[in-house]
Motif scaffolding. Structure first.
Motif, PDB file in Angstrom:
ATOM      1  N   VAL A   1       0.844  -1.207   0.000  1.00  0.00           N
ATOM      2  CA  VAL A   1       0.000   0.000   0.000  1.00  0.00           C
ATOM      3  C   VAL A   1       0.874   1.249   0.000  1.00  0.00           C
ATOM      4  O   VAL A   1       0.582   2.219  -0.709  1.00  0.00           O
ATOM      5  CB  VAL A   1      -0.980  -0.022   1.189  1.00  0.00           C
TER       6      VAL A   1
ATOM      7  N   TRP B   1      -4.078   0.170  -8.688  1.00  0.00           N
ATOM      8  CA  TRP B   1      -4.006  -1.117  -7.991  1.00  0.00           C
ATOM      9  C   TRP B   1      -3.540  -2.229  -8.921  1.00  0.00           C
ATOM     10  O   TRP B   1      -2.696  -3.042  -8.566  1.00  0.00           O
ATOM     11  CB  TRP B   1      -5.366  -1.483  -7.400  1.00  0.00           C
TER      12      TRP B   1
ATOM     13  N   TYR C   1      -5.658  -4.758  -2.020  1.00  0.00           N
ATOM     14  CA  TYR C   1      -6.814  -3.870  -1.988  1.00  0.00           C
ATOM     15  C   TYR C   1      -7.802  -4.288  -0.895  1.00  0.00           C
ATOM     16  O   TYR C   1      -8.322  -3.445  -0.171  1.00  0.00           O
ATOM     17  CB  TYR C   1      -7.515  -3.853  -3.347  1.00  0.00           C
TER      18      TYR C   1
ATOM     19  N   PHE D   1      -6.400  -3.205   2.371  1.00  0.00           N
ATOM     20  CA  PHE D   1      -6.550  -1.755   2.490  1.00  0.00           C
ATOM     21  C   PHE D   1      -7.963  -1.373   2.895  1.00  0.00           C
ATOM     22  O   PHE D   1      -8.176  -0.541   3.761  1.00  0.00           O
ATOM     23  CB  PHE D   1      -6.162  -1.104   1.146  1.00  0.00           C
TER      24      PHE D   1
ATOM     25  N   CYS E   1      -8.714  -2.109   6.630  1.00  0.00           N
ATOM     26  CA  CYS E   1      -8.067  -1.243   7.620  1.00  0.00           C
ATOM     27  C   CYS E   1      -8.691   0.092   7.550  1.00  0.00           C
ATOM     28  O   CYS E   1      -8.957   0.884   8.170  1.00  0.00           O
ATOM     29  CB  CYS E   1      -6.587  -1.114   7.335  1.00  0.00           C
TER      30      CYS E   1
END
Length: 68
Positions: A38, A48, A62, A65, A68
């Motif tokens: 990331v 991406w 992805y 990501f 989170c």
């Protein structure tokens, strides 16, 4: 990412389900590799799907990501 930086970031990442009380299967990639992917994406301003092959697959990065 240095060890000190990783210690700071690791504290705020979500705990994998298998380590909590939710159960679940093993994750395919190390969280540190995901964070590095990331960071590379953001620093390089790439898409991406243009993630280099030495990082985890773009769809896995992805998904991490988004979690989170």
């Amino acid at each position: 990412m240095t060890g000190a930086e990783w210690a700071e970031v690791r504290a705020v990442l979500p705990v994998p389900g298998r380590l909590g009380d939710r159960g679940g299967q093993l994750e395919g990639y190390c969280h540190r590799h995901m964070v590095d992917a990331v960071r590379h994406l953001v620093a390089g301003g790439i898409m991406w799907r243009a993630m280099p092959s030495d990082f985890p697959a773009w769809d896995r990065a992805y998904a991490f990501f988004r979690r989170c």
